[in-house]
Design a protein around this motif. Structure first.
Motif, PDB file in Angstrom:
ATOM      1  N   GLU A  24      12.411 -30.163   0.791  1.00 19.65           N
ATOM      2  CA  GLU A  24      13.446 -31.043   0.249  1.00 19.65           C
ATOM      3  C   GLU A  24      13.390 -31.048  -1.274  1.00 19.65           C
ATOM      4  O   GLU A  24      12.315 -30.974  -1.870  1.00 19.65           O
ATOM      5  CB  GLU A  24      13.278 -32.469   0.764  1.00 19.65           C
ATOM      6  N   VAL A  25      14.569 -31.154  -1.896  1.00 21.33           N
ATOM      7  CA  VAL A  25      14.666 -31.176  -3.355  1.00 21.33           C
ATOM      8  C   VAL A  25      15.177 -32.545  -3.773  1.00 21.33           C
ATOM      9  O   VAL A  25      16.198 -33.027  -3.275  1.00 21.33           O
ATOM     10  CB  VAL A  25      15.617 -30.068  -3.869  1.00 21.33           C
ATOM     11  N   PHE A  26      14.446 -33.177  -4.680  1.00 21.32           N
ATOM     12  CA  PHE A  26      14.766 -34.511  -5.165  1.00 21.32           C
ATOM     13  C   PHE A  26      14.873 -34.480  -6.690  1.00 21.32           C
ATOM     14  O   PHE A  26      14.422 -33.543  -7.336  1.00 21.32           O
ATOM     15  CB  PHE A  26      13.669 -35.514  -4.778  1.00 21.32           C
ATOM     16  N   ALA A  27      15.440 -35.551  -7.235  1.00 21.22           N
ATOM     17  CA  ALA A  27      15.496 -35.698  -8.688  1.00 21.22           C
ATOM     18  C   ALA A  27      15.438 -37.176  -9.037  1.00 21.22           C
ATOM     19  O   ALA A  27      15.803 -38.036  -8.231  1.00 21.22           O
ATOM     20  CB  ALA A  27      16.772 -35.070  -9.248  1.00 21.22           C
ATOM     21  N   VAL A  28      14.963 -37.452 -10.242  1.00 22.49           N
ATOM     22  CA  VAL A  28      14.975 -38.805 -10.798  1.00 22.49           C
ATOM     23  C   VAL A  28      15.547 -38.728 -12.206  1.00 22.49           C
ATOM     24  O   VAL A  28      15.416 -37.697 -12.882  1.00 22.49           O
ATOM     25  CB  VAL A  28      13.577 -39.461 -10.831  1.00 22.49           C
ATOM     26  N   ASP A  29      16.178 -39.794 -12.620  1.00 18.41           N
ATOM     27  CA  ASP A  29      16.731 -39.870 -13.970  1.00 18.41           C
ATOM     28  C   ASP A  29      15.600 -39.684 -14.971  1.00 18.41           C
ATOM     29  O   ASP A  29      14.570 -40.360 -14.894  1.00 18.41           O
ATOM     30  CB  ASP A  29      17.420 -41.224 -14.167  1.00 18.41           C
ATOM     31  N   ILE A  30      15.767 -38.773 -15.903  1.00 17.09           N
ATOM     32  CA  ILE A  30      14.716 -38.458 -16.873  1.00 17.09           C
ATOM     33  C   ILE A  30      14.339 -39.678 -17.723  1.00 17.09           C
ATOM     34  O   ILE A  30      13.215 -39.772 -18.216  1.00 17.09           O
ATOM     35  CB  ILE A  30      15.128 -37.247 -17.755  1.00 17.09           C
ATOM     36  N   GLY A 109      26.497 -33.134 -14.281  1.00 17.52           N
ATOM     37  CA  GLY A 109      27.703 -33.892 -14.607  1.00 17.52           C
ATOM     38  C   GLY A 109      28.177 -34.736 -13.437  1.00 17.52           C
ATOM     39  O   GLY A 109      27.858 -34.469 -12.277  1.00 17.52           O
ATOM     40  N   ASP A 110      28.948 -35.755 -13.757  1.00  9.91           N
ATOM     41  CA  ASP A 110      29.485 -36.652 -12.727  1.00  9.91           C
ATOM     42  C   ASP A 110      30.256 -35.900 -11.645  1.00  9.91           C
ATOM     43  O   ASP A 110      30.240 -36.291 -10.478  1.00  9.91           O
ATOM     44  CB  ASP A 110      30.403 -37.713 -13.354  1.00  9.91           C
ATOM     45  N   GLU A 111      30.926 -34.813 -12.029  1.00  8.64           N
ATOM     46  CA  GLU A 111      31.719 -34.061 -11.048  1.00  8.64           C
ATOM     47  C   GLU A 111      30.830 -33.373 -10.006  1.00  8.64           C
ATOM     48  O   GLU A 111      31.313 -32.943  -8.965  1.00  8.64           O
ATOM     49  CB  GLU A 111      32.632 -33.047 -11.740  1.00  8.64           C
ATOM     50  N   GLN A 112      29.528 -33.262 -10.272  1.00  6.63           N
ATOM     51  CA  GLN A 112      28.597 -32.647  -9.328  1.00  6.63           C
ATOM     52  C   GLN A 112      27.962 -33.676  -8.406  1.00  6.63           C
ATOM     53  O   GLN A 112      27.186 -33.311  -7.519  1.00  6.63           O
ATOM     54  CB  GLN A 112      27.492 -31.913 -10.098  1.00  6.63           C
ATOM     55  N   LEU A 113      28.263 -34.955  -8.611  1.00  2.81           N
ATOM     56  CA  LEU A 113      27.624 -36.030  -7.854  1.00  2.81           C
ATOM     57  C   LEU A 113      28.542 -36.584  -6.782  1.00  2.81           C
ATOM     58  O   LEU A 113      29.747 -36.698  -6.985  1.00  2.81           O
ATOM     59  CB  LEU A 113      27.217 -37.165  -8.798  1.00  2.81           C
ATOM     60  N   SER A 114      27.933 -36.948  -5.654  1.00  4.81           N
ATOM     61  CA  SER A 114      28.638 -37.620  -4.571  1.00  4.81           C
ATOM     62  C   SER A 114      27.807 -38.826  -4.149  1.00  4.81           C
ATOM     63  O   SER A 114      26.588 -38.859  -4.372  1.00  4.81           O
ATOM     64  CB  SER A 114      28.782 -36.709  -3.355  1.00  4.81           C
ATOM     65  N   ASP A 115      28.455 -39.787  -3.509  1.00  4.06           N
ATOM     66  CA  ASP A 115      27.714 -40.917  -2.968  1.00  4.06           C
ATOM     67  C   ASP A 115      26.814 -40.438  -1.840  1.00  4.06           C
ATOM     68  O   ASP A 115      27.122 -39.473  -1.140  1.00  4.06           O
ATOM     69  CB  ASP A 115      28.671 -41.992  -2.446  1.00  4.06           C
ATOM     70  N   ALA A 116      25.700 -41.142  -1.663  1.00  4.31           N
ATOM     71  CA  ALA A 116      24.789 -40.823  -0.564  1.00  4.31           C
ATOM     72  C   ALA A 116      25.475 -41.152   0.756  1.00  4.31           C
ATOM     73  O   ALA A 116      26.224 -42.122   0.849  1.00  4.31           O
ATOM     74  CB  ALA A 116      23.501 -41.620  -0.713  1.00  4.31           C
ATOM     75  N   ILE A 128      18.360 -43.446  -1.995  1.00  8.58           N
ATOM     76  CA  ILE A 128      19.081 -42.257  -2.461  1.00  8.58           C
ATOM     77  C   ILE A 128      20.281 -42.747  -3.265  1.00  8.58           C
ATOM     78  O   ILE A 128      21.223 -43.310  -2.716  1.00  8.58           O
ATOM     79  CB  ILE A 128      19.530 -41.355  -1.296  1.00  8.58           C
ATOM     80  N   HIS A 129      20.210 -42.557  -4.570  1.00  8.35           N
ATOM     81  CA  HIS A 129      21.252 -43.049  -5.471  1.00  8.35           C
ATOM     82  C   HIS A 129      22.531 -42.219  -5.343  1.00  8.35           C
ATOM     83  O   HIS A 129      23.624 -42.745  -5.200  1.00  8.35           O
ATOM     84  CB  HIS A 129      20.731 -43.039  -6.908  1.00  8.35           C
ATOM     85  N   LYS A 130      22.374 -40.906  -5.396  1.00  8.40           N
ATOM     86  CA  LYS A 130      23.504 -39.978  -5.316  1.00  8.40           C
ATOM     87  C   LYS A 130      23.009 -38.670  -4.706  1.00  8.40           C
ATOM     88  O   LYS A 130      21.811 -38.414  -4.618  1.00  8.40           O
ATOM     89  CB  LYS A 130      24.085 -39.668  -6.706  1.00  8.40           C
ATOM     90  N   ILE A 131      23.951 -37.836  -4.333  1.00  2.00           N
ATOM     91  CA  ILE A 131      23.667 -36.463  -3.903  1.00  2.00           C
ATOM     92  C   ILE A 131      24.313 -35.544  -4.946  1.00  2.00           C
ATOM     93  O   ILE A 131      25.471 -35.737  -5.310  1.00  2.00           O
ATOM     94  CB  ILE A 131      24.275 -36.169  -2.514  1.00  2.00           C
ATOM     95  N   ALA A 132      23.534 -34.577  -5.433  1.00  2.00           N
ATOM     96  CA  ALA A 132      24.054 -33.655  -6.447  1.00  2.00           C
ATOM     97  C   ALA A 132      24.196 -32.258  -5.858  1.00  2.00           C
ATOM     98  O   ALA A 132      23.371 -31.819  -5.054  1.00  2.00           O
ATOM     99  CB  ALA A 132      23.117 -33.615  -7.650  1.00  2.00           C
ATOM    100  N   ARG A 133      25.228 -31.571  -6.276  1.00  2.00           N
ATOM    101  CA  ARG A 133      25.405 -30.148  -5.992  1.00  2.00           C
ATOM    102  C   ARG A 133      25.019 -29.423  -7.285  1.00  2.00           C
ATOM    103  O   ARG A 133      25.678 -29.574  -8.306  1.00  2.00           O
ATOM    104  CB  ARG A 133      26.853 -29.854  -5.619  1.00  2.00           C
ATOM    105  N   TYR A 134      23.935 -28.659  -7.221  1.00  2.00           N
ATOM    106  CA  TYR A 134      23.412 -28.012  -8.421  1.00  2.00           C
ATOM    107  C   TYR A 134      22.835 -26.657  -8.023  1.00  2.00           C
ATOM    108  O   TYR A 134      21.975 -26.582  -7.144  1.00  2.00           O
ATOM    109  CB  TYR A 134      22.329 -28.905  -9.048  1.00  2.00           C
ATOM    110  N   ASP A 135      23.299 -25.588  -8.650  1.00  2.00           N
ATOM    111  CA  ASP A 135      22.817 -24.226  -8.359  1.00  2.00           C
ATOM    112  C   ASP A 135      22.857 -23.924  -6.862  1.00  2.00           C
ATOM    113  O   ASP A 135      21.872 -23.454  -6.289  1.00  2.00           O
ATOM    114  CB  ASP A 135      21.394 -24.031  -8.884  1.00  2.00           C
ATOM    115  N   ASP A 136      23.974 -24.209  -6.221  1.00  2.00           N
ATOM    116  CA  ASP A 136      24.154 -23.943  -4.787  1.00  2.00           C
ATOM    117  C   ASP A 136      23.144 -24.665  -3.906  1.00  2.00           C
ATOM    118  O   ASP A 136      22.821 -24.212  -2.803  1.00  2.00           O
ATOM    119  CB  ASP A 136      24.114 -22.432  -4.490  1.00  2.00           C
ATOM    120  N   ARG A 137      22.615 -25.770  -4.379  1.00  2.00           N
ATOM    121  CA  ARG A 137      21.671 -26.577  -3.601  1.00  2.00           C
ATOM    122  C   ARG A 137      22.167 -28.008  -3.542  1.00  2.00           C
ATOM    123  O   ARG A 137      22.980 -28.432  -4.356  1.00  2.00           O
ATOM    124  CB  ARG A 137      20.284 -26.581  -4.253  1.00  2.00           C
TER     125      ARG A 137
END
Length: 163
Positions: A24-30, A109-116, A128-137
């Motif tokens: 699984e791939v996760f992220a947190v606000d820097i 960017g916001d355009e890459q984010l969706s609601d969880a 889960i704050h948001k789901i991001a589409r980044y580098d085909d992931r």
């Protein structure tokens, strides 16, 4: 006039620290990241939940350490060379989170984010704050403040204050 139109099309962009747990791939606000350190020894605290690995002394500060695998009900895993501890500000405390490995800091960017997605009342995905589409992931962006209930946060803040 043209300048205003171009600015209206620009999305808000934020930076996130991307890390892995299992596949699984996760992220947190820097902005919540204090630092990233190599895995180090922790001192266990009796009678704490299994996901609390203990506390560590980081330059004179006592930092509670959470195994995110166990918090997210994944199988426990022995630390490896890439295992890291991400120190995040959660509530009023700095808390260490053990992750399998840290990948990169990414601008999303916001355009890459969706609601969880909502899974109904039996599955809690509030963390889960948001789901991001980044580098085909697909990357799950965490709200670590919501990964813990109020009692857990209070207990972690109290552990951090024992310094």
């Amino acid at each position: 006039m043209n300048q205003k139109k171009n600015n209206a099309n620009l999305s808000h962009r934020s930076r996130y620290l991307i890390f892995h747990l299992e596949d699984e791939v996760f992220a947190v606000d820097i902005m919540s990241v204090r630092e990233i350190i190599a895995m180090m020894k922790t001192t266990p605290i009796p009678k704490t939940p299994r996901y609390i690995k203990g506390v560590m002394n980081l330059r004179g500060n006592i930092i509670p350490v959470i195994d995110l695998r166990l918090k997210f009900q994944m199988p426990e895993k022995e630390p490896e060379m890439d295992t890291a501890i991400i120190i995040l500000q959660v509530g009023e405390a700095d808390i260490g989170f053990i992750v399998d490995h840290v990948e990169e800091v990414a601008t999303i960017g916001d355009e890459q984010l969706s609601d969880a997605p909502a899974f109904g009342t039996t599955v809690n995905t509030d963390f889960i704050h948001k789901i991001a589409r980044y580098d085909d992931r697909v990357i799950m962006i965490l709200d670590v403040d919501k990964a813990f209930n109020l009692d857990e946060l209070r207990d972690l803040e109290n552990l951090a204050k024992t310094s």
